[in-house]
Write a protein that holds these residues in place. Structure first.
Motif, PDB file in Angstrom:
ATOM      1  N   TRP A  65       0.815  -1.199   0.000  1.00  0.00           N
ATOM      2  CA  TRP A  65       0.000   0.000   0.000  1.00  0.00           C
ATOM      3  C   TRP A  65       0.859   1.264   0.000  1.00  0.00           C
ATOM      4  O   TRP A  65       0.482   2.270  -0.596  1.00  0.00           O
ATOM      5  N   ALA A  66       2.028   1.221   0.663  1.00  0.00           N
ATOM      6  CA  ALA A  66       2.909   2.393   0.708  1.00  0.00           C
ATOM      7  C   ALA A  66       3.486   2.679  -0.676  1.00  0.00           C
ATOM      8  O   ALA A  66       3.538   3.830  -1.120  1.00  0.00           O
ATOM      9  N   ARG A 100      -9.262   9.483  -0.346  1.00  0.00           N
ATOM     10  CA  ARG A 100     -10.665   9.072  -0.487  1.00  0.00           C
ATOM     11  C   ARG A 100     -10.938   7.620  -0.109  1.00  0.00           C
ATOM     12  O   ARG A 100     -11.969   7.069  -0.438  1.00  0.00           O
ATOM     13  N   SER A 101      -9.968   7.002   0.546  1.00  0.00           N
ATOM     14  CA  SER A 101     -10.144   5.642   1.074  1.00  0.00           C
ATOM     15  C   SER A 101      -9.034   5.426   2.096  1.00  0.00           C
ATOM     16  O   SER A 101      -8.076   6.196   2.138  1.00  0.00           O
ATOM     17  N   PRO A 102      -9.129   4.385   2.920  1.00  0.00           N
ATOM     18  CA  PRO A 102      -8.049   4.138   3.891  1.00  0.00           C
ATOM     19  C   PRO A 102      -6.711   3.956   3.175  1.00  0.00           C
ATOM     20  O   PRO A 102      -6.626   3.228   2.188  1.00  0.00           O
ATOM     21  N   ASN A 108     -10.552  -0.054   9.085  1.00  0.00           N
ATOM     22  CA  ASN A 108     -10.382   0.596  10.390  1.00  0.00           C
ATOM     23  C   ASN A 108      -9.297   1.686  10.375  1.00  0.00           C
ATOM     24  O   ASN A 108      -9.107   2.377  11.369  1.00  0.00           O
ATOM     25  N   CYS A 109      -8.609   1.851   9.265  1.00  0.00           N
ATOM     26  CA  CYS A 109      -7.584   2.893   9.140  1.00  0.00           C
ATOM     27  C   CYS A 109      -8.264   4.238   8.893  1.00  0.00           C
ATOM     28  O   CYS A 109      -9.082   4.378   7.984  1.00  0.00           O
ATOM     29  N   LEU A 110      -7.923   5.236   9.702  1.00  0.00           N
ATOM     30  CA  LEU A 110      -8.548   6.548   9.594  1.00  0.00           C
ATOM     31  C   LEU A 110      -7.769   7.513   8.693  1.00  0.00           C
ATOM     32  O   LEU A 110      -8.243   8.624   8.444  1.00  0.00           O
ATOM     33  N   TYR A 139      10.218  15.395  -0.074  1.00  0.00           N
ATOM     34  CA  TYR A 139       9.028  15.679   0.706  1.00  0.00           C
ATOM     35  C   TYR A 139       8.547  14.408   1.344  1.00  0.00           C
ATOM     36  O   TYR A 139       8.633  13.340   0.771  1.00  0.00           O
ATOM     37  N   ARG A 140       8.007  14.532   2.520  1.00  0.00           N
ATOM     38  CA  ARG A 140       7.542  13.396   3.301  1.00  0.00           C
ATOM     39  C   ARG A 140       6.027  13.412   3.350  1.00  0.00           C
ATOM     40  O   ARG A 140       5.399  14.449   3.528  1.00  0.00           O
ATOM     41  N   ASP A 141       5.435  12.228   3.210  1.00  0.00           N
ATOM     42  CA  ASP A 141       3.994  12.068   3.402  1.00  0.00           C
ATOM     43  C   ASP A 141       3.751  11.854   4.871  1.00  0.00           C
ATOM     44  O   ASP A 141       4.328  10.959   5.472  1.00  0.00           O
ATOM     45  N   HIS A 142       2.878  12.653   5.476  1.00  0.00           N
ATOM     46  CA  HIS A 142       2.550  12.493   6.899  1.00  0.00           C
ATOM     47  C   HIS A 142       1.437  11.475   7.049  1.00  0.00           C
ATOM     48  O   HIS A 142       0.498  11.456   6.277  1.00  0.00           O
ATOM     49  N   ARG A 143       1.533  10.661   8.064  1.00  0.00           N
ATOM     50  CA  ARG A 143       0.463   9.710   8.393  1.00  0.00           C
ATOM     51  C   ARG A 143      -0.054  10.069   9.745  1.00  0.00           C
ATOM     52  O   ARG A 143       0.583  10.578  10.556  1.00  0.00           O
TER      53      ARG A 143
END
Length: 143
Positions: A65-66, A100-102, A108-110, A139-143
């Motif tokens: 997924w990453a 637009r999706s987990p 259950n991922c917000l 650039y970093r993607d924040h989770r």
């Protein structure tokens, strides 16, 4: 002066396992900072290379997924750069991109958005030894 043949752009995402110095999985786009459409005789070492950025994603867990998230982010930015979305500008620091999706595909991922920022715990750029010029931003993607 003869023109050399410019190969088609190649883009991808690399996955790096955790290390003792970096206790998380790291995913990095490849190719976005390459000067695909520049002729070597027109290269300006003071300018940015290609789009001038690569995207990175850090995660405590390994997952396809990453990689998929970064592939989608990269594709979206490429489409923005060529004007596919009228009025859209290429991605930059501070942008929030709705997924637009987990993010990991689990209901259950917000996490449903990606925010671009400079990485706090990683170098913000790099210089390749065989290429003079300005290093691309990361650039970093924040989770």
């Amino acid at each position: 002066m003869s023109k050399r043949s410019i190969p088609p752009p190649l883009y991808g995402v690399c996955e790096f396992a955790p290390t003792p110095q970096r206790p998380f999985w790291l995913y990095v786009t490849s190719g976005h900072s390459n000067p695909w459409h520049e002729e070597s005789d027109g290269y300006d070492p003071a300018s940015q290379s290609g789009a001038g950025i690569e995207f990175i994603f850090a995660s405590a867990e390994r997952g396809d997924w990453a990689t998929q998230c970064l592939q989608n982010l990269l594709a979206f930015d490429l489409l923005l750069e060529v004007g596919h979305f009228p009025g859209g500008q290429p991605l930059t620091e501070g942008d929030r991109i709705p997924i637009r999706s987990p993010i990991n595909g689990k209901e259950n991922c917000l996490i449903r958005n990606v925010i671009l920022s400079r990485p706090a715990s990683l170098p913000t750029g790099f210089q390749l030894p065989f290429r003079a010029g300005r290093s691309p931003d990361l650039y970093r993607d924040h989770r």
